[in-house]
Design an enzyme around this catalytic site. Structure first.
Site, PDB file in Angstrom:
ATOM      1  N   ASN A  13      19.054  14.807  32.460  1.00  0.00           N
ATOM      2  CA  ASN A  13      18.923  13.706  33.431  1.00  0.00           C
ATOM      3  C   ASN A  13      17.702  12.844  33.117  1.00  0.00           C
ATOM      4  OD1 ASN A  13      20.869  13.469  35.784  1.00  0.00           O
ATOM      5  ND2 ASN A  13      20.605  15.687  35.635  1.00  0.00           N
ATOM      6  N   LYS A  90      11.520  24.181  41.120  1.00  0.00           N
ATOM      7  CA  LYS A  90      10.552  24.677  42.089  1.00  0.00           C
ATOM      8  C   LYS A  90      10.438  23.690  43.243  1.00  0.00           C
ATOM      9  CE  LYS A  90       6.184  26.722  42.542  1.00  0.00           C
ATOM     10  NZ  LYS A  90       6.801  27.475  43.618  1.00  0.00           N
ATOM     11  N   HIS A 108      21.242  16.560  43.432  1.00  0.00           N
ATOM     12  CA  HIS A 108      21.906  17.840  43.667  1.00  0.00           C
ATOM     13  C   HIS A 108      23.323  17.746  43.089  1.00  0.00           C
ATOM     14  CE1 HIS A 108      22.850  21.589  45.698  1.00  0.00           C
ATOM     15  NE2 HIS A 108      23.981  21.030  46.083  1.00  0.00           N
ATOM     16  N   GLU A 178      26.054  12.616  37.089  1.00  0.00           N
ATOM     17  CA  GLU A 178      24.611  12.508  37.356  1.00  0.00           C
ATOM     18  C   GLU A 178      23.975  11.511  36.391  1.00  0.00           C
ATOM     19  OE1 GLU A 178      22.394  16.163  37.882  1.00  0.00           O
ATOM     20  OE2 GLU A 178      24.242  17.254  38.224  1.00  0.00           O
TER      21      GLU A 178
HETATM   22  C1  GRF Z   1      21.342  18.982  37.229  1.00  0.00           C
HETATM   23  O1  GRF Z   1      22.639  19.455  37.441  1.00  0.00           O
HETATM   24  C2  GRF Z   1      20.690  18.641  38.542  1.00  0.00           C
HETATM   25  O2  GRF Z   1      21.587  18.213  39.510  1.00  0.00           O
HETATM   26  C3  GRF Z   1      20.091  19.936  38.965  1.00  0.00           C
HETATM   27  O3  GRF Z   1      19.666  20.533  37.764  1.00  0.00           O
HETATM   28  C4  GRF Z   1      20.424  20.043  36.662  1.00  0.00           C
HETATM   29  C5  GRF Z   1      19.463  19.517  35.661  1.00  0.00           C
HETATM   30  O4  GRF Z   1      20.011  19.324  34.416  1.00  0.00           O
HETATM   31  N1  GRF Z   1      19.110  19.738  39.995  1.00  0.00           N
HETATM   32  P1  GRF Z   1      19.117  18.645  33.296  1.00  0.00           P
HETATM   33  O5  GRF Z   1      17.881  19.483  33.115  1.00  0.00           O
HETATM   34  O6  GRF Z   1      18.804  17.250  33.719  1.00  0.00           O
HETATM   35  O7  GRF Z   1      19.958  18.674  32.056  1.00  0.00           O
END
Ligand code: GRF
Length: 205
Positions: A13, A90, A108, A178
């Protein structure tokens, strides 16, 4: 607006946000990456994009108070105005949540308020969605408050659950959503295009 991205995991992300910046779609400054484990994949991504990394974890400090002070100092040092959690495993300490009220975004991998709350993260969310037999999952971007997965919702997108899905397959589909959407919420908040009315976040995303 000066942002800190907080990440603990692979950082895909975070990478998607960097890519949108590179493409000229996202206009916030990503001034620092904060991680709580040095093994986070996000660290290599930050280094590649010359973004400073702060590694700050409670275990580095003798007391929780010292940890919180250090975190706050780093945020101040980088002039952070918005915190973007991207797979930060965390919970942020209450004093930081209070200091950044309505200025912390979290993503989320499900449609809140379903399949959220304490202990509901990563694969567990997708497994719970499948076990329940839900036909739709999705993503939720929300402001963080004192409760897990609870603050006002900025953006949601639905993702279909397909016959034959496994948690892994569903996770991959949700993660794609996402990547395609988190930046939109960050951009809208960063641009001041949204305002909060009670629990409702209104404005153009
Ligand atoms: C994502 O699915 C996000 O929604 C969750 O943790 C994951 C993170 O993935 N909170 P990345 O580290 O961005 O690949």
């Amino acid at each position: 607006m000066r942002c800190a991205v907080f990440a603990s995991g692979g950082g895909s992300n975070f990478q998607a946000l960097l890519d949108r910046k590179e493409a000229g779609d996202l206009h916030v400054d990503i001034t620092v990456l904060v991680v709580n484990n040095s093994g986070a994949g996000a660290v290599a991504r930050a280094k590649k994009s010359s973004i400073p990394v702060v590694h700050c974890a409670p275990s580095h400090f003798q007391t929780e108070k010292r940890y919180i002070e250090s975190l706050q100092q780093h945020l101040q040092q980088y002039g952070v105005e918005l915190i973007v959690c991207a797979g930060y495993m965390k919970r942020l300490p209450p004093p930081v949540v209070h200091a950044f009220r309505n200025r912390i975004l979290n993503i989320h991998p499900g449609l809140l308020p379903a399949f959220g709350g304490k202990g509901m993260y990563g694969e567990r969310v997708h497994r719970a969605v499948l076990d329940y037999g839900a036909k739709i999952s999705g993503i939720t971007v929300h402001f963080a408050d004192d409760e897990y997965d609870h603050g006002p919702i900025v953006l949601q997108k639905a993702v279909p659950v397909r016959d034959g899905d496994t948690p892994e397959k569903l996770a991959a589909r949700v993660l794609k959503a996402e990547h395609a959407n988190y930046w939109r919420a960050v951009e809208a908040v960063g641009n001041g295009r949204v305002r909060i009315e009670g629990r409702r976040v209104v404005g153009r995303i």
